[in-house]
Write a protein that holds these residues in place. Structure first.
Motif: not given
Length: 176
Positions: A107-115, A142-152
């Motif tokens: 929930e905190a991340m959702k609020l931060l994203i909205d801001f 859950k809040v919509g982030f997707i994985e873009e890459g991996i730093l091995k």
């Protein structure tokens, strides 16, 4: 102040320094927040960090407060802003063990994203998370982030190397 059902994001207060110091000495928090050597925080260093935030530009740090009890349970914020490209890099932690894994960080991340999307006019939010931090990865998804890459094998913890995952969310893909 930004208010959800479980948490509110508010500015940092001097009385947050002591619990923040305690949280920064928790081994689980230390292992998850920085790729550096997980060395415990001192109260003096935590006070210095807090005081440095007053003069910082392009960083926005919030206290995460439990609505029901009024307790400071962790923090989140924008660690870096690229104004030209409209990109913000964020971070979050829940320091109080009693509030981990119960949706407070999500929930905190959702609020931060909205801001960030609605008040700062940012187009892209990104973060970096260690592959062993599965609880955080689930929360970010859950809040919509997707994985873009991996730093091995970019972080060394407990005698072995782990990957660091780059995740992002674009304003056009964000669903409130």
């Amino acid at each position: 102040m930004f208010i959800g059902k479980k948490v509110k994001l508010r500015g940092l207060k001097m009385e947050d320094v002591e619990p923040a110091y305690q949280y920064m000495c928790d081994p689980e928090v230390l292992l998850n927040i920085s790729p550096g050597i997980p060395y415990p925080m001192t109260l003096e260093r935590e006070k210095q960090w807090f005081e440095s935030q007053i003069a910082m530009k392009d960083t926005y740090n919030f206290a995460i407060e439990d609505i029901e009890t009024g307790l400071y349970i962790g923090g989140c914020g924008i660690n870096k802003v690229d104004w030209k490209n409209r990109v913000a890099t964020v971070g979050i932690y829940i320091g109080d063990k009693d509030f981990r894994g119960k949706g407070y960080g999500t929930e905190a991340m959702k609020l931060l994203i909205d801001f960030i999307f609605n008040e700062m006019n940012i187009n892209r939010i990104q973060l970096f998370v260690f592959s062993f931090n599965e609880r955080a990865i689930r929360s970010y998804k859950k809040v919509g982030f997707i994985e873009e890459g991996i730093l091995k094998q970019s972080v060394f913890r407990n005698g072995r190397y782990y990957d660091e995952i780059v995740m992002s969310i674009l304003k056009e893909n964000y669903v409130r």
